[in-house]
Design an enzyme around this catalytic site. Structure first.
Site, PDB file in Angstrom:
ATOM      1  N   GLU A   1      -2.334  -6.964   7.341  1.00  0.00           N
ATOM      2  CA  GLU A   1      -1.107  -6.612   8.056  1.00  0.00           C
ATOM      3  C   GLU A   1      -0.917  -7.542   9.255  1.00  0.00           C
ATOM      4  O   GLU A   1      -1.887  -8.124   9.769  1.00  0.00           O
ATOM      5  CB  GLU A   1      -1.197  -5.151   8.534  1.00  0.00           C
ATOM      6  CG  GLU A   1      -0.033  -4.653   9.378  1.00  0.00           C
ATOM      7  CD  GLU A   1       1.258  -4.567   8.589  1.00  0.00           C
ATOM      8  OE1 GLU A   1       1.878  -5.645   8.411  1.00  0.00           O
ATOM      9  OE2 GLU A   1       1.658  -3.473   8.190  1.00  0.00           O
TER      10      GLU A   1
ATOM     11  N   HIS B   1       0.828  -1.207   0.000  1.00  0.00           N
ATOM     12  CA  HIS B   1       0.000   0.000   0.000  1.00  0.00           C
ATOM     13  C   HIS B   1       0.862   1.256   0.000  1.00  0.00           C
ATOM     14  O   HIS B   1       2.020   1.249   0.447  1.00  0.00           O
ATOM     15  CB  HIS B   1      -0.925   0.010   1.220  1.00  0.00           C
ATOM     16  CG  HIS B   1      -0.184  -0.005   2.527  1.00  0.00           C
ATOM     17  ND1 HIS B   1       0.369   1.129   3.088  1.00  0.00           N
ATOM     18  CD2 HIS B   1       0.105  -1.015   3.377  1.00  0.00           C
ATOM     19  CE1 HIS B   1       0.963   0.833   4.227  1.00  0.00           C
ATOM     20  NE2 HIS B   1       0.824  -0.477   4.428  1.00  0.00           N
TER      21      HIS B   1
END
Length: 218
Positions: free
Chosen positions: A84, A4
């Site tokens: 994550e 990201h």
């Protein structure tokens, strides 16, 4: 695989104290990083479609949106196993920094954050995701390309699992930068290679094991 773009937490870690990790957005710079990577990816795809698996975190979805792949996207699948590494529900800055120091001493793969995961936990869920990915690839209508919109540690662990890297080699690798792309390219013999290696903070070979690690003094 793309990490990201820059998130608000990459710019200011104190946001972890008050915003759930999965709700943390991109910064303006992060959006621009994703747009630039999207242009590079579109050139590489050269009109071919891609099936997208995206982490359920806001910053991953915003990265995919900013990439603006348009009609090249065959479908988008939200994939929680690409999230994550879990550190804590709300991260107290001082405590997390102390744990990061402990992780540096103990090792990134095995150290488990209190209320969170270890790198080996993420490795296990990546292994589970890969089984799903293989099943999807067997479908005759599957797109000729796959894109994972995910996070830095997750990208490294995906490659570790794919290429059967040792833990010792994994420990030597740095995360890719925000908005950086890594591509697994299939060769003529059907094998895959990584287009750009991860940088290393210490020299290690892909075959190094704990036997090759510096001895621990105690």
């Amino acid at each position: 695989m793309i990490r990201h773009g820059q998130s608000a937490a990459n710019a200011d870690t104190s946001i972890y104290n008050r915003v759930p990790d999965y709700r943390i957005p991109l910064t303006e710079r992060g959006v621009e990083q994703a747009k630039a990577t999207g242009e590079r990816l579109k050139r590489a795809l050269d009109g071919q479609q891609v099936c997208v698996y995206v982490s359920p975190y806001l910053r991953a979805y915003q990265t995919l949106e900013a990439m603006n792949l348009g009609d090249l996207t065959e479908r988008v699948i939200e994939e929680p196993r690409l999230r994550e590494q879990d550190w804590a529900n709300f991260q107290i800055a001082g405590d997390i920094e102390d744990q990061k120091e402990l992780r540096n001493l103990y090792g990134h793969f095995f150290y488990r954050f209190r209320e969170g995961e270890s790198g080996s936990d993420v490795y296990d869920r990546i292994s589970s995701f890969m089984e799903t990915l293989y099943r999807h690839w067997e479908k005759p209508t599957y797109a000729p390309n796959t894109l994972l919109v995910t996070h830095g540690l997750t990208m490294r662990l995906f490659c570790m699992r794919w290429f059967h890297w040792t833990v010792e080699y994994f420990e030597s690798l740095n995360n890719p930068g925000n908005g950086e792309l890594r591509t697994l390219l299939r060769n003529d013999d059907g094998q895959y290679s990584l287009d750009t290696a991860f940088s290393q903070w210490v020299a290690r070979s892909v075959d190094d094991s704990v036997l090759d690690a510096p001895p621990v003094r105690f």
